[in-house]
Design an enzyme around this catalytic site. Sequence first.
Site, PDB file in Angstrom:
ATOM      1  N   CYS A  44       0.820  -1.215   0.000  1.00 26.30           N
ATOM      2  CA  CYS A  44       0.000   0.000   0.000  1.00 26.30           C
ATOM      3  C   CYS A  44       0.853   1.263   0.000  1.00 26.30           C
ATOM      4  O   CYS A  44       0.667   2.148  -0.815  1.00 26.30           O
ATOM      5  CB  CYS A  44      -0.938  -0.009   1.212  1.00 26.30           C
ATOM      6  SG  CYS A  44      -1.799   1.552   1.415  1.00 26.30           S
ATOM      7  N   CYS A  49      -1.242   1.695  -3.250  1.00 26.03           N
ATOM      8  CA  CYS A  49      -2.244   2.758  -3.070  1.00 26.03           C
ATOM      9  C   CYS A  49      -1.663   4.168  -2.979  1.00 26.03           C
ATOM     10  O   CYS A  49      -2.146   5.081  -3.654  1.00 26.03           O
ATOM     11  CB  CYS A  49      -3.057   2.519  -1.798  1.00 26.03           C
ATOM     12  SG  CYS A  49      -3.463   0.798  -1.503  1.00 26.03           S
ATOM     13  N   LYS A  52       0.421   5.323  -6.089  1.00 22.96           N
ATOM     14  CA  LYS A  52      -0.567   5.331  -7.189  1.00 22.96           C
ATOM     15  C   LYS A  52      -1.475   6.571  -7.074  1.00 22.96           C
ATOM     16  O   LYS A  52      -1.703   7.276  -8.048  1.00 22.96           O
ATOM     17  CB  LYS A  52      -1.378   4.032  -7.122  1.00 22.96           C
ATOM     18  CG  LYS A  52      -2.458   3.828  -8.161  1.00 22.96           C
ATOM     19  CD  LYS A  52      -3.791   4.450  -7.872  1.00 22.96           C
ATOM     20  CE  LYS A  52      -4.439   4.119  -6.575  1.00 22.96           C
ATOM     21  NZ  LYS A  52      -4.995   2.794  -6.469  1.00 22.96           N
ATOM     22  N   TYR A 179      -8.505  -3.462 -11.671  1.00 20.36           N
ATOM     23  CA  TYR A 179      -8.211  -2.180 -11.018  1.00 20.36           C
ATOM     24  C   TYR A 179      -6.906  -1.581 -11.537  1.00 20.36           C
ATOM     25  O   TYR A 179      -6.846  -0.429 -11.933  1.00 20.36           O
ATOM     26  CB  TYR A 179      -7.916  -2.402  -9.530  1.00 20.36           C
ATOM     27  CG  TYR A 179      -9.023  -2.642  -8.563  1.00 20.36           C
ATOM     28  CD1 TYR A 179      -9.448  -1.623  -7.720  1.00 20.36           C
ATOM     29  CD2 TYR A 179      -9.588  -3.905  -8.405  1.00 20.36           C
ATOM     30  CE1 TYR A 179     -10.412  -1.842  -6.751  1.00 20.36           C
ATOM     31  CE2 TYR A 179     -10.548  -4.133  -7.444  1.00 20.36           C
ATOM     32  CZ  TYR A 179     -10.960  -3.096  -6.616  1.00 20.36           C
ATOM     33  OH  TYR A 179     -11.904  -3.324  -5.668  1.00 20.36           O
ATOM     34  N   GLU A 183      -6.579   1.756 -13.750  1.00 20.73           N
ATOM     35  CA  GLU A 183      -6.052   2.945 -13.064  1.00 20.73           C
ATOM     36  C   GLU A 183      -4.795   3.452 -13.767  1.00 20.73           C
ATOM     37  O   GLU A 183      -4.659   4.653 -14.025  1.00 20.73           O
ATOM     38  CB  GLU A 183      -5.744   2.616 -11.599  1.00 20.73           C
ATOM     39  CG  GLU A 183      -7.006   2.399 -10.775  1.00 20.73           C
ATOM     40  CD  GLU A 183      -6.746   2.116  -9.298  1.00 20.73           C
ATOM     41  OE1 GLU A 183      -7.699   2.206  -8.512  1.00 20.73           O
ATOM     42  OE2 GLU A 183      -5.598   1.797  -8.937  1.00 20.73           O
ATOM     43  N   HIS A 469     -27.112  21.335  -2.242  1.00 20.34           N
ATOM     44  CA  HIS A 469     -27.217  21.923  -3.569  1.00 20.34           C
ATOM     45  C   HIS A 469     -26.256  23.092  -3.726  1.00 20.34           C
ATOM     46  O   HIS A 469     -26.081  23.854  -2.775  1.00 20.34           O
ATOM     47  CB  HIS A 469     -28.659  22.430  -3.765  1.00 20.34           C
ATOM     48  CG  HIS A 469     -28.916  22.935  -5.144  1.00 20.34           C
ATOM     49  ND1 HIS A 469     -28.998  22.100  -6.244  1.00 20.34           N
ATOM     50  CD2 HIS A 469     -29.097  24.193  -5.596  1.00 20.34           C
ATOM     51  CE1 HIS A 469     -29.231  22.838  -7.318  1.00 20.34           C
ATOM     52  NE2 HIS A 469     -29.293  24.107  -6.958  1.00 20.34           N
ATOM     53  N   GLU A 474     -26.055  15.242  -4.858  1.00 20.70           N
ATOM     54  CA  GLU A 474     -27.451  15.459  -4.444  1.00 20.70           C
ATOM     55  C   GLU A 474     -28.395  14.519  -5.208  1.00 20.70           C
ATOM     56  O   GLU A 474     -29.462  14.167  -4.731  1.00 20.70           O
ATOM     57  CB  GLU A 474     -27.876  16.913  -4.600  1.00 20.70           C
ATOM     58  CG  GLU A 474     -27.964  17.420  -6.014  1.00 20.70           C
ATOM     59  CD  GLU A 474     -28.379  18.900  -6.074  1.00 20.70           C
ATOM     60  OE1 GLU A 474     -29.484  19.213  -5.610  1.00 20.70           O
ATOM     61  OE2 GLU A 474     -27.597  19.722  -6.597  1.00 20.70           O
TER      62      GLU A 474
HETATM   63  P1  NDP Z   1      -7.445  -8.067 -10.907  1.00 19.28           P
HETATM   64  O1  NDP Z   1      -7.590  -9.462 -10.472  1.00 19.28           O
HETATM   65  O2  NDP Z   1      -8.400  -7.030 -10.463  1.00 19.28           O
HETATM   66  O3  NDP Z   1      -7.371  -7.993 -12.495  1.00 19.28           O
HETATM   67  C1  NDP Z   1      -6.525  -8.819 -13.229  1.00 19.28           C
HETATM   68  C2  NDP Z   1      -6.837  -8.587 -14.683  1.00 19.28           C
HETATM   69  O4  NDP Z   1      -5.921  -9.302 -15.477  1.00 19.28           O
HETATM   70  C3  NDP Z   1      -8.232  -9.072 -15.051  1.00 19.28           C
HETATM   71  O5  NDP Z   1      -8.751  -8.171 -15.982  1.00 19.28           O
HETATM   72  C4  NDP Z   1      -7.950 -10.434 -15.658  1.00 19.28           C
HETATM   73  O6  NDP Z   1      -8.917 -10.804 -16.617  1.00 19.28           O
HETATM   74  C5  NDP Z   1      -6.643 -10.165 -16.352  1.00 19.28           C
HETATM   75  N1  NDP Z   1      -5.837 -11.366 -16.528  1.00 19.28           N
HETATM   76  C6  NDP Z   1      -5.542 -12.323 -15.620  1.00 19.28           C
HETATM   77  N2  NDP Z   1      -4.746 -13.261 -16.169  1.00 19.28           N
HETATM   78  C7  NDP Z   1      -4.534 -12.896 -17.453  1.00 19.28           C
HETATM   79  C8  NDP Z   1      -3.818 -13.453 -18.531  1.00 19.28           C
HETATM   80  N3  NDP Z   1      -3.137 -14.590 -18.394  1.00 19.28           N
HETATM   81  N4  NDP Z   1      -3.825 -12.808 -19.714  1.00 19.28           N
HETATM   82  C9  NDP Z   1      -4.515 -11.660 -19.846  1.00 19.28           C
HETATM   83  N5  NDP Z   1      -5.214 -11.080 -18.871  1.00 19.28           N
HETATM   84  C10 NDP Z   1      -5.230 -11.696 -17.679  1.00 19.28           C
HETATM   85  O7  NDP Z   1      -5.956  -7.719 -10.473  1.00 19.28           O
HETATM   86  P2  NDP Z   1      -5.170  -6.374 -10.359  1.00 19.28           P
HETATM   87  O8  NDP Z   1      -3.759  -6.796 -10.563  1.00 19.28           O
HETATM   88  O9  NDP Z   1      -5.724  -5.291 -11.220  1.00 19.28           O
HETATM   89  O10 NDP Z   1      -5.416  -5.956  -8.844  1.00 19.28           O
HETATM   90  C11 NDP Z   1      -5.162  -6.887  -7.807  1.00 19.28           C
HETATM   91  C12 NDP Z   1      -5.963  -6.533  -6.588  1.00 19.28           C
HETATM   92  O11 NDP Z   1      -5.389  -5.397  -5.983  1.00 19.28           O
HETATM   93  C13 NDP Z   1      -7.408  -6.156  -6.866  1.00 19.28           C
HETATM   94  O12 NDP Z   1      -8.243  -7.260  -6.895  1.00 19.28           O
HETATM   95  C14 NDP Z   1      -7.722  -5.251  -5.711  1.00 19.28           C
HETATM   96  O13 NDP Z   1      -8.201  -6.014  -4.650  1.00 19.28           O
HETATM   97  C15 NDP Z   1      -6.398  -4.638  -5.354  1.00 19.28           C
HETATM   98  N6  NDP Z   1      -6.336  -3.238  -5.830  1.00 19.28           N
HETATM   99  C16 NDP Z   1      -7.224  -2.335  -5.329  1.00 19.28           C
HETATM  100  C17 NDP Z   1      -7.197  -1.035  -5.752  1.00 19.28           C
HETATM  101  C18 NDP Z   1      -8.176  -0.054  -5.211  1.00 19.28           C
HETATM  102  O14 NDP Z   1      -8.795  -0.331  -4.207  1.00 19.28           O
HETATM  103  N7  NDP Z   1      -8.349   1.088  -5.858  1.00 19.28           N
HETATM  104  C19 NDP Z   1      -6.216  -0.572  -6.732  1.00 19.28           C
HETATM  105  C20 NDP Z   1      -5.355  -1.608  -7.204  1.00 19.28           C
HETATM  106  C21 NDP Z   1      -5.423  -2.880  -6.761  1.00 19.28           C
HETATM  107  P3  NDP Z   1     -10.307 -11.514 -16.214  1.00 19.28           P
HETATM  108  O15 NDP Z   1     -11.208 -10.430 -15.748  1.00 19.28           O
HETATM  109  O16 NDP Z   1     -10.752 -12.120 -17.503  1.00 19.28           O
HETATM  110  O17 NDP Z   1      -9.978 -12.523 -15.175  1.00 19.28           O
END
Ligand code: NDP
Length: 486
Positions: A44, A49, A52, A179, A183, A469, A474
Site C-alpha cells: 500500500c 495505493c 498510485k 483495477y 487505473e 445543492h 445530491e
Molecule cells: P485483478 O484481479 O483485479 O485484475 C486482473 C486482470 O488481469 C483481469 O482483468 C484479468 O482478466 C486479467 N488477466 C488475468 N490473467 C490474465 C492473462 N493470463 N492474460 C490476460 N489477462 C489476464 O488484479 P489487479 O492486478 O488489477 O489488482 C489486484 C488486486 O489489488 C485487486 O483485486 C484489488 O483487490 C487490489 N487493488 C485495489 C485497488 C483499489 O482499491 N483502488 C487498486 C489496485 C489494486 P479476467 O477479468 O478475464 O480474469
Amino acid sequence: MSDFDYDLFVIGGGSGGVRAARVAAGEAGAKVALAEADRYGGTCVIRGCVPKKLMVFASEYAHMPDAARAYGWDIPDGSFDWQAFCGHLNTELDRLEGIYRNLLSGSGVETFDTRARIKDAHTVELASGETKTAKHILVATGGHPVRPDMPGAELGIVSDDIFHLPELPKSILIVGGGYIACEFACILHGLGVEVTQYYRGAQILRGFDDEARGLIADAMRERGIDLHTGTNIVEMRAATDEDMVAGDVTLATAPVEARQIGAKDSAQGKPGSGPVWTKATNGKTRVFDMVLFATGRKPNTADMGLEEIGVKLGRHGQIAVDEYSQTGVPSVYAIGDVTDRVNLTPVAIREGMAFVETVFKANPTPVDHDLIPSAVFTQPEYGSVGLTEEQARDLEEVEIYCTSFRPMHTAFAGKPDRVLMKLIVSKASRKVLGCHIVAPGAGEMIQLAGVAIKMGATKEDFDRTVAVHPTMSEEIVTMRNPIRTA
Ligand code: NDP
C-alpha cells in the site's frame, strides 16, 4: 513467565502486519517482534495505493489548464517532469516509511529487517539462520504481481516497476482489465503516454456494475485511451531494427532513433528496457515502448515453510483461514492479501485488529467482510458499495434508480464528461442493496454512502435526506422513480 521469546511474531511489515503488531504490543501489552524483508509500509505505502494515488493527482493536472481557461484564466499548457515528480514521491515515501518504523518502535515492537520463514508451529527462522520462538505467529506477507505464462513475458514490467522508471515511455501497452490496468491506463494517459489497453474479456472491471463499467470504458476511450476488449497478447519479443520499419507493424510514437537505442537494451531481455514487438489474439502485431502486465496478483506464500508445518494453501497459493484468521495450525494466523479474501488495505487492517481482539483481548471477533465500500481510481473515478445490479437481481426483485448527466463543473468547460449515480433497492425490504457512483471524487462520496448502507438505510431514508445543492451527489437523494425493475 512465557516459554517463548515473544507472545507474537509477525512476518510482514505492511498495513495489516504493522497494525496488528503495534496494537498487540501497545494496547494488549504483548511482547511482539516483526520481520520485514523489504520496506516498511508494504504494498500500500511503498508500491501501491499511496504512490498510485499521488500519480493520479499528478495526472489530473493535465486537464486543468484547459478547464481553467474556460473559466477565464489565462494560463498556458504546462509540461510534466517525471524526474521532479519522482523526487518528491520518494521523499514522501521515505517519510511514510519512517512513520511506520516509529509506530512500531513507539509501541515497543522489536523489528528485524530481514526475511523470515516458519520453522515449526512456534518457531520463526530469520534469513541469518537465527531462530525466534513465539506463542503466536501472524503471517501478513501480502502478494505480488504476476506475469502471464507467455513467450517473452519477462520483457514486460509489472505495477511495482512503474514507480522506478527512469523516464516515462512514449507508448505503452497495458494488459488486463482490472483495477490496476484501468487505473494505470488513466494515470499514464494523463501524464502524456500514448496508452493502448488489451483486455481479454468483453468489458473492463469484471465484477463491478455493468452500467458503471460501460461508462468508465466510454470515458477512457473518449479521453484517448486505445482500449481493446476481447483482445489479449499472445507473444512478445524485443523489437528489432527491422520491426521499426516493417509494414505489418504499427509503430509507437517514440522517435525511431530512441527506439533503436532501446531495442539494444530490450534485446538483453530486461523488463521495460526497450521497445517490444507484440502479437495480439486478433493477429495484429505492434511495437510499443513498454508493456505493463496488470494481470493479477498472487499471495506471497512460496518458501515460507507453511505447508511443511501443515498450513493449508488454496489453489492460488493463498493461506486458508477461518473467520478469525486462524489457520489449521492453531498458533499460526494470517491476515491481508496473503489470505486472498478481500484484497484491500483497510480490510487487512480490520483483519489485524480483529486478530488482536480475538487472541490478545479474549474477545473473539470475526472479520466482517460484508458491504465494504471501495474505489477504483480511474478517470472518472468509481466508488461502489454492496451489490451490483447483476448480482442483486439474481437474488431478489429489485428496483433500479439511476441517473447519468454532465456535471456543472466540466459541462461549463465544454467537456463531454458524464457522471453516473445508481441505487439498487430491494423491492421487499426497501433496503438499498448497492450504490454505484462514477464521478470525480466518487471515492470520497462512497465512503459516506457506505455508512448509511451499512446501517441498513432504505430508499425512503435516502428520500427524506435533504439534498446538498448544487452538488453532483445530491442526485443520490433526489431520484424519485425507478428506471426499471429487475
Ligand atoms: P485483478 O484481479 O483485479 O485484475 C486482473 C486482470 O488481469 C483481469 O482483468 C484479468 O482478466 C486479467 N488477466 C488475468 N490473467 C490474465 C492473462 N493470463 N492474460 C490476460 N489477462 C489476464 O488484479 P489487479 O492486478 O488489477 O489488482 C489486484 C488486486 O489489488 C485487486 O483485486 C484489488 O483487490 C487490489 N487493488 C485495489 C485497488 C483499489 O482499491 N483502488 C487498486 C489496485 C489494486 P479476467 O477479468 O478475464 O480474469
